[in-house]
Design a protein around this motif. Sequence first.
Motif, mmCIF file in Angstrom:
data_model
loop_
_atom_site.group_PDB
_atom_site.id
_atom_site.type_symbol
_atom_site.label_atom_id
_atom_site.label_comp_id
_atom_site.label_asym_id
_atom_site.label_seq_id
_atom_site.Cartn_x
_atom_site.Cartn_y
_atom_site.Cartn_z
ATOM 1 N N GLY A 58 29.429 31.820 138.607
ATOM 2 C CA GLY A 58 28.908 31.987 137.422
ATOM 3 C C GLY A 58 28.262 30.836 136.815
ATOM 4 O O GLY A 58 26.949 30.793 136.542
ATOM 5 N N ALA A 59 29.002 29.713 137.056
ATOM 6 C CA ALA A 59 28.548 28.314 136.498
ATOM 7 C C ALA A 59 27.043 27.811 137.376
ATOM 8 O O ALA A 59 26.109 27.325 136.846
ATOM 9 N N VAL A 60 27.102 28.159 138.639
ATOM 10 C CA VAL A 60 26.102 27.794 139.636
ATOM 11 C C VAL A 60 24.710 28.616 139.226
ATOM 12 O O VAL A 60 23.822 28.139 139.137
ATOM 13 N N TYR A 61 25.107 30.114 139.074
ATOM 14 C CA TYR A 61 24.084 30.821 138.625
ATOM 15 C C TYR A 61 23.401 30.455 137.475
ATOM 16 O O TYR A 61 22.187 30.260 137.098
ATOM 17 N N LEU A 62 24.176 30.191 136.211
ATOM 18 C CA LEU A 62 23.685 29.586 135.186
ATOM 19 C C LEU A 62 22.802 28.397 135.251
ATOM 20 O O LEU A 62 21.732 28.340 134.806
ATOM 21 N N LYS A 63 23.452 27.464 135.930
ATOM 22 C CA LYS A 63 22.766 26.340 136.229
ATOM 23 C C LYS A 63 21.323 26.465 136.687
ATOM 24 O O LYS A 63 19.993 25.993 136.230
ATOM 25 N N ASN A 64 21.207 27.171 137.815
ATOM 26 C CA ASN A 64 20.004 27.407 138.646
ATOM 27 C C ASN A 64 19.061 28.067 137.529
ATOM 28 O O ASN A 64 17.866 28.162 137.565
ATOM 29 N N LEU A 65 19.369 28.961 136.844
ATOM 30 C CA LEU A 65 18.714 29.933 135.946
ATOM 31 C C LEU A 65 18.315 29.127 134.672
ATOM 32 O O LEU A 65 17.075 29.032 134.334
ATOM 33 N N ILE A 66 18.923 28.181 134.252
ATOM 34 C CA ILE A 66 18.410 27.306 133.318
ATOM 35 C C ILE A 66 17.290 26.158 133.693
ATOM 36 O O ILE A 66 16.579 25.983 133.146
ATOM 37 N N ASN A 67 17.774 25.719 134.843
ATOM 38 C CA ASN A 67 16.704 24.932 135.723
ATOM 39 C C ASN A 67 15.571 25.412 135.761
ATOM 40 O O ASN A 67 14.332 24.859 135.629
#
Length: 1048
Positions: A58-67
């Motif tokens: 979830g953290a990786v998905y969140l990071k990519n989406l925010i970027n």
Amino acid sequence: MEAQKLTELLRATIDPNPEQRKAAEDQLAQIHKIIGFVPTILQIVMQTTLEQPVRQAGAVYLKNLINSSWSDHEAKPGEPIPFSIHEQDRAMIRGTVVDAIVHAPELIRIQLSVCVNHIIKSDFPGRWPQVVDNISIYLQNQDLNGWNGALLTMYQLVKTYEYKRSEERTPLNEAMNLLLPMIYQLIIRLLNEQSEQSVLLQKQILKIYYALTQYSLPLDLITKEIFSQWMEICRQIADREVPDCSHLDEDERTEFPYWKTKKWALHIMVRMFERYGSPSNVVSEKYQKFAEWYLPTFSQGVLEVLLKILDQYRNRVYVSPRVLTDVLNYLKNAVSHAYTWKLIKPHMVAVIQDVIFPIMSFTDSDQELWESDPYEYIRLKFDIFEDYATPVPAAQSLLHSICKKRKGVLPKAMATIMQIITSQQADNKQKDGALHMIGTLADVLLKKALYRDQVESMLTTYVFPEFQNPAGHMRARACWVLHYFCDVQIKNPQVLAEIMRLTTNALLTDKELPVKVEAAIGLQMFLSSQDEAPPYVEAQIKEITKELLTIIRETENEDLTNVMQKIVCTFTTQLLPVATEICQHLATTFSQVLESEEGSDEKAITAMSLLNTIETLLSVMEEHPEVLLNLHPIVINVVGHIFQHNITDFYEETFSLVYDLTCKAISPEMWQMLELIYQVFKKDGIDYFIDIMPALHNYVTVDTPAFLSNPNRLLAILDMCKTMLTGNPGEDPECHAAKLMEVIILQCKGQIDSVIHMFVELALSRLTREVQSSELRTMCLQVVIAALYYNPQLLLSILDKMSQPNNEPISSHFIKQWLHDTDCFLGIHDRKLCVLGLCTLISLGDAKPQVLSEVAAKIVPSLILLFDGLKRAYESRAQEDEEEEEEEDGDDCEEALSSDEDDMDEMAPNYLDKLAEFTKAKAGEAGFEVKAEVKDDDESNDDAEESVEDLNETGLETFTTPIDDEENDSAIDEYWTFKEVITALSAQDQAWYALLTSNLTPEQARALQDVVVTADQRKAAKESKLIEKQGGFAFPQTTVPSSFKFGS
């Protein structure tokens, strides 16, 4: 948004079954735009009851989406608006993300820190001023996790502004007014606590302070008092004992938190000294007074600590490599200042003997790596990225600096070195250290008459025998030392012959790969530096080349490709029979490097070097078409592979190869390549237009009939230019696009009437939008001027059709702008085209645009201005052609400094003031007064430099057109063209001639006459050259009498 369903989808994204993973990813892609999605992901990430891998997914998905989707994106014309996270969701994330960082475990905290960094870049201070309060609240709480999260968030805030100019850092400075005192109080408190957790927090605080100050020191935020407090913190951390870590492996020791914290303290001290604390060497004039305060205030305290660390190292107490590197770097800066030199001078012999020498000697771990993994050994020795990880380069640099800059140190260092080299007791590792030191001092020794004359004998006595040493590392060191003495003036040719024999033999026959690599580089250096060297290896050059190709493939070492380039350039004729084999080998190695994934940065550098070597091979074989015929298919395959797989990292080098492949002729395969280039450009090549331009210029000019035989070729290039001039790529690429349009018009004179209107409309429409530089404005005008020169009636009819009723005709507006901007046309080509364009314009007779009568009085003065610029530009070019580089080689040409002198940086802001002070002080010592002043000649020299700049101001003159071909018998001369036009007008259209010339001042009339005289001189010179070309002047044969009788 349902958290449970999202949790299951995230769990499925890490499922071992690829189909399950794909289905989950597709579902997430469908729902990620729904409002509430992003905050729900963060909520899942923070659920402590969930298993760690799901939270991490979830953290990786969140990071990519925010970027990708945090900021609002502008829609391109005709395309849908790109997705960005809804402001409602963004507000929720901003409100909770710092809390999330505080409470998250380490692995998730790392991902969330990246999110925060992105959010700060986008939203601080405007939408997220509260982040400062969030940090401040957690810093005031008595909670270690709270401190850690607050410091991580603060670090992201400071990193965002780290490399910004002082004037752009106001929001950060305002935040730091509140936060800096808080982290100072926190680190003071933590210093008393020596737990690992406390030390890690100290490290984080030091990293924040370093990022805050390393590029720009805000003196209004960090007063002298505050600066002193932080320097004292760093001094204490650098000075404190580190707990015993002997139970750890070498790699683990360097990561030991206590050593890492000490490293950051030293980082700060080194940076403050080299950037802001070195009088006369500061990065900006505004720090000069600060530096003069820094030196006496901190030097003694800091140097005592640093010398204590070196003393530990001398006494075999472990010091981490990076700490050692920083200590040596600080000392190197201290060598330059008399104040600090006096403090360290008494210790320097001990430092050379007991610190520098052991660091520079071959170690047990070197031996272990040499034996277990020679490829890794080579990689580490040649990897610039590894320079900081080992103190060896810092030791070399300090040794070189002391011996070069300070009197009396070189003899002591050489005494130490010779004592080891001549000792019967010295082992190979110690001898290696001594030879390493000699090589490091090579350029210093070669500038001192005392040592220079002994170098030849030193090499034969102490270096040559090491080529027979059974220890491989000593044979490698022997090659390395020779390489560093490649500039020695060799009096005995047999010594050079032996150097070339030993290095060639080491390359061809040694069994150890690192020895071969050093031998190859040594060979290259002697081929470059010694004119007499090539004949000694010529007989073996094919074997040398093949061996070199083999070790390039084995090691993938970038330095070896440079050796290859030198050999190909030096022995072009000898390598003709194997050129195809060389090219194929390089191409195969390139493919191999692309396929291997590890060490991507180094691999990319090696791959680029291989492409550069292929380009060198193509360039040197240019005069051998039969060889090029075989090389082209190999290179075309490489180029095609890069373009088809969109490997953008290598586009720059690849377009250089396309240029080489199209220089002399364009094969059917290369015409097909133009189609591929067009596709690449449309996909992702817009950023590379400047790199593509030389190849496109070839396509237009090398075989113009073939270029025009297929209308799609012209339309494709015109479409590229249109993309550049209607997009927003920056004015330099736009200038290149306009230049290419001008080249096409001039190159295809009389052959592209049907598309001229597209060129003109494109150039003029660009001028209707904001243009910041005169270069782009004049370049767009030049496209229209070229169209005028191409066919004036056609251009005027195009401009008439573009004009709006009741508005000023476009032709009138264009001509006025052109005359207004005459002084902006620079270089030879641009001015020449202007002259030819104006000559065409005033020769139109009854077809002249009406506006010409209105501006008639400005035309000849504009032409005079252009001719004046041309005269200076031609003179400058002739001067450049005549100038030859003079090599200076004086005895003892660099004088070392005595103990009370400072080293001066010529690039420093106040260098000239310092130089004046120094000169007057020295003169005073010698008993005379200096009254002359040392002044910066920048202002007085402007005029002198102008002509050089005028010669080739924009760098676009290299893209030649038919009007630039001065060697051609039918070349167009702008002076002669003007004389013919003005003479014809004076005879055939006297009223128009009078209108053009009646308002000239006496100076302008004289200048006009000078232009006419120059035209006659240039014509006579050209005719003389033509006669010379055809065999010279023919004089009647007469008999020469054997004696002369003067008088009757």
